[in-house]
Design an enzyme around this catalytic site. Structure first.
Site, PDB file in Angstrom:
ATOM      1  N   ALA A  12       1.663 -23.471 -38.439  1.00  0.00           N
ATOM      2  CA  ALA A  12       0.572 -23.539 -39.419  1.00  0.00           C
ATOM      3  C   ALA A  12       1.033 -23.995 -40.795  1.00  0.00           C
ATOM      4  CB  ALA A  12      -0.108 -22.180 -39.511  1.00  0.00           C
ATOM      5  N   GLY A  14       3.129 -26.459 -41.136  1.00  0.00           N
ATOM      6  CA  GLY A  14       3.641 -27.829 -40.958  1.00  0.00           C
ATOM      7  C   GLY A  14       2.641 -28.894 -41.346  1.00  0.00           C
ATOM      8  N   ASN A 105      12.463 -26.776 -27.344  1.00  0.00           N
ATOM      9  CA  ASN A 105      11.093 -26.263 -27.357  1.00  0.00           C
ATOM     10  C   ASN A 105      10.714 -25.403 -26.151  1.00  0.00           C
ATOM     11  OD1 ASN A 105      10.020 -27.180 -29.869  1.00  0.00           O
ATOM     12  ND2 ASN A 105      10.314 -29.251 -29.095  1.00  0.00           N
ATOM     13  N   ASP A 159      -3.008 -41.024 -28.565  1.00  0.00           N
ATOM     14  CA  ASP A 159      -2.730 -42.299 -27.886  1.00  0.00           C
ATOM     15  C   ASP A 159      -4.040 -43.004 -27.540  1.00  0.00           C
ATOM     16  OD1 ASP A 159       0.194 -41.700 -27.630  1.00  0.00           O
ATOM     17  OD2 ASP A 159      -0.616 -40.033 -26.487  1.00  0.00           O
ATOM     18  N   ARG A 162      -5.446 -44.437 -30.692  1.00  0.00           N
ATOM     19  CA  ARG A 162      -4.678 -45.634 -31.065  1.00  0.00           C
ATOM     20  C   ARG A 162      -5.113 -46.827 -30.207  1.00  0.00           C
ATOM     21  NH1 ARG A 162       1.086 -42.330 -30.925  1.00  0.00           N
ATOM     22  NH2 ARG A 162       1.165 -41.794 -33.131  1.00  0.00           N
ATOM     23  N   HIS A 187       2.683 -38.035 -22.670  1.00  0.00           N
ATOM     24  CA  HIS A 187       2.645 -38.451 -24.084  1.00  0.00           C
ATOM     25  C   HIS A 187       4.075 -38.835 -24.483  1.00  0.00           C
ATOM     26  CE1 HIS A 187       2.067 -38.706 -28.342  1.00  0.00           C
ATOM     27  NE2 HIS A 187       2.981 -37.791 -28.532  1.00  0.00           N
TER      28      HIS A 187
END
Ligand code: NAX
Length: 332
Positions: A12, A14, A105, A159, A162, A187
């Site tokens: 939060a 970031g 992660n 994506d 885009r 992704h």
């Protein structure tokens, strides 16, 4: 006006959250009649930064925003949440391999999966943005056995946006005239942006994008590579990964999941593969989905030619490899 729902945003403090929180507070995601309580999760060293974000949220003076809870404890953050934006993670830096990202992660998403399992509503809608998003969503769902697996999704909407914008620019129309472009797979740079089923509205009449573009070389090579490499291009120019556009895409993804898609239209989401289109099961793969009453369904029956098939197999293979790596990391 409905009762407030609890919404958690991780990471939060970031840069993606900074743009996302405004959309949530303003009602652009859950609608203008849905008040929200925000749970803001970050790591302990970021708590003072988070204090500043909270001051700004208060100063927005937006009536839909009710309670705001900053915390570094996932057990607090995930309590009774109806929607979860899992943004917080270690972002990719220039030159960093996805493998390094995955190891860093995996642990975060294991902890958060367990906290969701214990504390969230069983119908919670989870959107994983933090990379590697598809495999993080897979890790998270595996640690939350009491929540249906279809409630865990990964973001490929950036994506898609885009791709839609790139087609609109090529066709010299506004983006809303282009529909149903698909992002298949991961992704990552193996994703397959597919315009074969997309349509464009030109002067009131809807036409297939491939026939209007009329240039297979551009659609199969230039367009595909541009979308695959767009994230890297933003990092090289900005020295930071996409944030404003990523936050907008996260809002788009959750809004469509919450409110639904229009008849005949679809959007791309990373969801647990059920074997549709011959994709291996048990990986989080981006498919075209149509959404009604808060439930998505993978769009069926689209023609997949040999070119598309070869692209789908590259990206599904990468996701199977990521799953193996995630299993290795989590077992050590
Ligand atoms: P930032 O580094 O600005 O913010 C990340 C925040 O997460 C930091 O405040 C950090 O303290 C926090 N954090 C780290 N570990 C945490 C934990 N265990 N619990 C809670 N918070 C934690 O990164 P930002 O630019 O906001 O990007 C966030 C993630 O989105 C990255 O993984 C990035 O790669 C990913 N992206 C995903 C995209 C997608 O389309 N799926 C596109 C944009 C973006 O690249």
């Amino acid at each position: 006006m409905s009762e407030p729902i609890n919404v958690v945003v991780t990471g939060a403090a970031g840069q993606i959250a900074y743009s996302l929180l405004y959309q949530l507070a303003a009602g652009s995601v859950f609608g203008p009649n849905q008040p929200i309580n925000l749970r803001l999760l970050d790591i302990p060293v970021m708590m003072t930064v988070l204090d500043g974000v909270i001051m700004e949220l208060e100063d927005l003076a937006l009536p839909l925003l009710r309670e705001i809870t900053p915390t570094a404890d996932p057990n607090v953050a995930f309590k009774n949440v109806a929607a979860a934006f899992l943004v917080g993670s270690m972002p990719r830096k220039e030159g960093m391999e996805r493998k390094d990202l995955l190891a860093a992660n995996a642990e975060i998403f294991k902890v958060q999966g367990k906290a969701l399992d214990q504390h969230a509503r069983k119908d919670v809608k989870v959107l994983v943005v933090g990379n590697p998003a598809n495999t993080n969503a897979w890790i998270c769902s595996h640690h939350a056995p009491s929540i249906p697996k279809e409630n865990f999704t990964a973001m490929t909407r950036l994506d898609q946006n885009r791709a839609q914008a790139a087609l609109a620019a090529r066709l010299n129309v506004s983006v809303d005239k282009v529909k149903n472009v698909i992002i298949w797979g991961n992704h990552s740079s193996t994703q397959y942006p597919d315009a074969a089923h997309a349509t464009v509205n030109v002067q009131g009449s809807t036409k297939p994008v491939p026939s209007v573009v009329n240039d297979d070389n551009w659609l199969n090579i230039t367009f595909v590579e541009k979308i695959q490499k767009r994230g890297t291009a933003v990092i090289s120019a900005r020295k930071m990964s996409s944030a404003m556009s990523a936050a907008k895409a996260a809002g788009d993804h959750m809004r469509d999941w919450w409110i639904g898609t229009k008849p005949g239209e679809w959007v791309s989401m990373g969801v647990l593969s059920d074997g549709s289109y011959g994709i291996p099961r048990d990986i989080v793969f981006s498919f075209p989905v149509a959404i009604e009453n808060g439930q998505y369904k993978i769009v069926q029956g689209l023609q997949i030619n040999d070119f598309a098939r070869s692209k789908l197999s590259i990206t599904s293979k990468e996701l199977e490899e990521e799953r193996t790596e995630a299993n290795n990391v989590l077992q050590n």
